[in-house]
Motif scaffolding. Sequence first.
Motif, PDB file in Angstrom:
ATOM      1  N   ILE B 351       0.842  -1.198   0.000  1.00  0.00           N
ATOM      2  CA  ILE B 351       0.000   0.000   0.000  1.00  0.00           C
ATOM      3  C   ILE B 351       0.879   1.251   0.000  1.00  0.00           C
ATOM      4  N   ALA B 352       1.929   1.218   0.808  1.00  0.00           N
ATOM      5  CA  ALA B 352       2.822   2.380   0.864  1.00  0.00           C
ATOM      6  C   ALA B 352       3.521   2.592  -0.475  1.00  0.00           C
ATOM      7  N   GLU B 353       3.945   1.476  -1.104  1.00  0.00           N
ATOM      8  CA  GLU B 353       4.630   1.577  -2.399  1.00  0.00           C
ATOM      9  C   GLU B 353       3.757   2.182  -3.476  1.00  0.00           C
ATOM     10  N   SER B 354       2.466   1.943  -3.369  1.00  0.00           N
ATOM     11  CA  SER B 354       1.561   2.442  -4.401  1.00  0.00           C
ATOM     12  C   SER B 354       1.450   3.960  -4.344  1.00  0.00           C
ATOM     13  N   GLY B 355       1.940   4.541  -3.267  1.00  0.00           N
ATOM     14  CA  GLY B 355       1.875   6.000  -3.156  1.00  0.00           C
ATOM     15  C   GLY B 355       0.762   6.457  -2.238  1.00  0.00           C
ATOM     16  N   LEU B 356      -0.001   5.512  -1.687  1.00  0.00           N
ATOM     17  CA  LEU B 356      -1.042   5.892  -0.735  1.00  0.00           C
ATOM     18  C   LEU B 356      -0.390   6.187   0.609  1.00  0.00           C
ATOM     19  N   GLU B 357      -0.667   7.327   1.155  1.00  0.00           N
ATOM     20  CA  GLU B 357      -0.121   7.660   2.477  1.00  0.00           C
ATOM     21  C   GLU B 357      -1.264   7.929   3.422  1.00  0.00           C
ATOM     22  N   GLY B 358      -1.197   7.323   4.572  1.00  0.00           N
ATOM     23  CA  GLY B 358      -2.249   7.592   5.550  1.00  0.00           C
ATOM     24  C   GLY B 358      -1.648   7.782   6.852  1.00  0.00           C
TER      25      GLY B 358
END
Lengths: 500, 358
Positions: B351-358
Motif C-alpha cells: 500500500i505504501a509503495e503504491s503511493g497511498l499515504e495515511g
Amino acid sequence: MVATAALFAIPFGYLGVRAIGNGGAGWEATVDDASIEPLWRSIQLVVLTTVVATTVGVGMAWLTARTNLPGRRLLGVLAVLPLVIPSYVAAYAYVSAFARGGLLDEALGVSWLPAVRGLPGAVFVLTAVSYPYVYLPVAARLRTLPPSLEESARMLGRSSWQTFRSVVLPQCAAPIAAGSLLVALYTLSDFGAVQYVRYDTLTRRIFAARLDPVTSVAVSLLLGVLALAIAGGEHLARRRFRPVSGVGMKASITHRLGSLRWPAFGATAGVIGLALITPVGVVTWWVIRGQRSGVRRSRAVDLPQETWSTAWIGVVSAVATVAVVLPVAWLVMRRQHRVAAAAGTLVMATFGLPGVVIALSLVGITVGTSWYKGFTVLVLAYVLHFGGQALGAAQSAIGSVSVRYDEAARLLGANRWRRLWRIDLRLMAPGLAAAGGLVLLSVMKELPATLMLRPIEFNTLATRINATVEDALFIDAGGLSLVLVALSGVLTWALVLRRH
Amino acid sequence: MSSRRAAAVPCFVALLATACGGDGDGGSEETLADADEVDCQLEPVEADGELTVYSGRNEELVGPLLEQYASQTGVDIAIDYGGDSATMARQISEEGDASPADVFFSQAPGPLAFLGEQGRLDTLPDSVLDKVPEQYRAADGTWVGASGRVRVLVHDPERTPADTLPASVFDLIKPEYRGKLGIAPSNASFQDFVSYLRIAIGEDETMAFLEGLVDNDVRTYPNNVAIVEAVDSGEIDMGLANHYYVLELLAQDESLTTRNHYFPAEDPGAIILVAGASVLDTADDPELASQFVEFLVSECAQRYFVDVTKEFSVIPGVQPPGDERPLEAVGGEVADLAELGAGFENTADLIAESGLEG
C-alpha cells in the motif's frame, strides 16, 4: 555466575535447537533474500542510531552536569525521562503529530514537516527514546569524576571544548561504550518503532513470519548472531581502556559556556521538547480531544489495580535482575574473570533479542510446569530481557569504586564480606540503583513478553494501553499512557535520581 | 472504535494498532448499556475442571459476553487475552501437547487455519457445525465463524443515490469518481481488503488498482470514522469502510445521513471477514469446550454481537444490526487470508509503495 550464564543461554539454546530441527528448510530461510535484506537494514539502523544517540547523550550529560547551562538541574532530570516512553507510543505520537493534518499542523499551522518514515524516521524515534541509555551512565560518571584533571587542564589554558575532548571524553570512555552498546542492542531488539515507521528490519520480519515458524526461527537466529557479534565486539573494544577510578565525591567544576550559554540551552531544551514533550503532548491531546467528543470509555480498566501491578512487578523484576547479574559484573570488573566476561557478553546479547523471541523460548521450556504463566516465569523473562541493561550499569558502578579502599580495609583486617558490605556496596549503591532503575522502566513498558507469559487476569498499564488502543478507546489509552509516564517518572526520581 | 474487529492480523503492539487499524472517536455510552441488556439465561453446566479460553479478540469487546457465560453456567472459566490472534496461534503451536488452552477464539480465520494445518484443532460436533452455514466455517469442521464484518461503500443516498454508485469496487478508479472517494490506507480493515485482492486478482493487478486510486485523487483519512464524517459533511461523496462504522455513529447521532452500500456479492468489494472459534486438541474436557463454542454461535451470543459490537450474525434467523439486510443477502466471499501465509504482512508495504499515504 554459571547459573546466570545458563539462564541467559536459554533463548539462544532454544533458537539453536529449533533451527537444527528445521534442517535444510531452516537454512534456506536463513540465506533467503527476505531474511538477508532485513539483516542489512537492521545493521544500518543500529549503526546510525547508535552514533546519533551517543552524540546526543554525551552532549546532554556534559552540558547538564558540568556547565553553567541555565536550568541545568531541571534539564538534567528531564533528560532521563524519554526513557519512560514506550517506543510504540513515541512512534505513534511522532508519526501522527508530524503528518499533514496532524497535531503540529492543526495547532501551529506547520504543514512542511517531513513524514516520520523509513530509515530516517526510525533513527529519529529510536534516538529520542534511547539516548538516555548513554546520558545516564555518562552523567553519573561526570558527577563522581575527580575534578582535578579538568582543573589542571583549565589552568593550563585549555578551552572548555579542548578540556572536554582531551580530559572528559577519555575518562568517560567506559560509560560511553556501555551506553552506546545498550542503544545498539535496544535498537536491534525494537519492534514498536520500526513497525510504525515502516522500516523492514529483522524484528519486523520475525513478527510478519509468526505463522511461519521455520522462517521466524531462522530470522530470529540471524538476529541473535548479530546481537552476539555486537556484544562480543564491544567486549573486545572495552579491553583497550582501563577504567579510571573515581573518588565518589561530588564534583562541582563548572565550565562557563559564555556566549554559547543560550544556544546550548536551546539545543538541550530542543532535545527534551522533541523526545519528551512532543509524545507526552500528543497523548495529552488524545485525552482532551476525547473528553470533548464524549466517546465511549473502557469498562475493563481498573487504574489503581493496574498502576499497583505495574509498580510492584517492575520493582521486583529490577531487584531480581540486579541480583542475578551482579556476580557476573563483579567477577568481570574485579577479577578480570575470563569466563565471567563471556557470560557478560551473553547477558548483553540477550538484551538485543526482541521480547517475543525470549518469551517464546520460555514458553517452550516452561509449558506444562506449574510455573508457566506464573509470576516466576514472567519475572525470569524480564531478567533475561533486561539483564544487559543492569549489567552495563552495574559494571560502571563497580568500576567507579576504587579498589584502594578495599585494599586499605584489608590491611586493617576487615574480612571479605565486611569489606563488600561496608565499602563496595555502599559506594556502588547509586550505580546499582541506576542499574535497577533502567530495568524498572523497561519492565513497566514491556508488552510482547508480558502478553504471552503473564498470569491470566494480571494486567499492567502497558497491557491495558494495548487493549484500549486496539479498541480505539483513546481517552483511556491516553490516560493510561500518561499514568505510565508519570509513575515511571516518580519511581525513577524516588529510586534513582534522588540519590545523586 | 474498531480496529479490534477490523484486524485480521496486523497489530499486536499497543499504539501500533491505531496505525494499522485504530479509529478515532466512536461508540457511545448507549452501546455500553446494550451490553448489559443481552441476558442469555443459561442453564448451569456440570463441569469438574476449569475452561481456559485463549482470546485473540479484545476484552473490551467480548469480555461481557464471556463473563456472562461464566456467571450463568457456573463454569470456572479463565480467559487469556493475549494480544493479536496470529501471535496467540503461534504461542499455542509452541506450547504443543502441554498447552493449557481448551478453546481458541480468533479475530480472523488465518490463525485458526494455521493451527488446523498443524493438526491442533478437534473436529467440532455436528450439533455446533449444523448451526452455522457452510460458508462461515471450516470445510473440515475444525472451526466455526462467530461473527462477520463486511466491506462496504459508505455514501449519502440523497446526494449520491445507489444508481450513481459504481457497480464494482474496481470502477472507483474511473474518471467519474475522481476526487470523490475516501479511504483509510493505514487501517487494518483496508489492509484486509487489499490482502484479499492480492489473492483474488494477484499482486500486479492489486498494485495497478492501488495506483489507479492514487491517480484518481483518492482522499486518505486516518481512520474509518473520519471517512464517515467526511461523507456526512459533504467533503467527499463515498468511502470504503467496514459496515459497522455507520451503525456505530448512527447509534450516537440519529441525524447522520450516511448509509452503507453493499457491492454485489461476487465483487471483491463486498468480502466478509469472520471471527471464529475452535476446540484445541489439548482440551481437558472437549465436551465442555464444544459447549462453549456452541454458546458462541447460540442465538443469544449472536444477538450480543449484533447489538453490542454491531457485527453480522453467522447463524440464520438472527436479525442483522441496524436496518441492514442479513449477511447471506449482502455478503460476498468469505475472505480466507491464510493463503498469503507470512506474505500477508507485506500488504502494508504494498500500500505504501503504491503511493497511498495515511
